[in-house]
Scaffold this active site. Sequence first.
Site, PDB file in Angstrom:
ATOM      1  N   LYS A  67       4.410  -2.573  -0.561  1.00 19.87           N
ATOM      2  CA  LYS A  67       4.596  -3.645  -1.701  1.00 19.87           C
ATOM      3  C   LYS A  67       5.835  -3.745  -2.293  1.00 19.87           C
ATOM      4  CE  LYS A  67      -0.436  -4.057  -2.319  1.00 19.87           C
ATOM      5  NZ  LYS A  67      -1.489  -3.717  -3.218  1.00 19.87           N
TER       6      LYS A  67
ATOM      7  N   HIS B 253      -5.712   9.728 -10.503  1.00 20.79           N
ATOM      8  CA  HIS B 253      -7.047   9.368  -9.749  1.00 20.79           C
ATOM      9  C   HIS B 253      -8.164   9.949 -10.565  1.00 20.79           C
ATOM     10  CE1 HIS B 253      -7.368  13.602  -8.558  1.00 20.79           C
ATOM     11  NE2 HIS B 253      -6.323  13.602  -7.979  1.00 20.79           N
TER      12      HIS B 253
END
Length: 128
Positions: free
Chosen positions: A61, A112
């Site tokens: 991206k 995470h």
Amino acid sequence: MILGIGVDVVDVERIDQSIERHGGRFLDRVFSENEIAYCSKMRIPGPHYAARFAAKEAVSKAFGTGIGAQLSFLEIEVCHGESGAPLIVLHGPAAEFAQARGVRKIHVSLSHTATCAVAQVVIEGSSG
């Protein structure tokens, strides 16, 4: 100069299901041997795989290309520096693509939980 930024969020369960369904085929298609060795030694590997998957997507991206012709999953590797901090290493055509774009450094941050992983990437370099 910042050439690009990218962020990606991955559901850990989605990665776990892909590993359960496709096993080594999925792992070998997406992760390097070093990434598999690192994640598989963790007590709960899913969040670690998900963070690396998110990093690869965030890199694509930041380049504005997505995964495809210019960048593949296996050409983007999450490694660790001496301090233990994650870093991105590009291989093969992805490294050549980055060099042609004037990339000097790729910054990455991973995080995470048991259910979600996120990665943010900033690409630094010169525009010409």
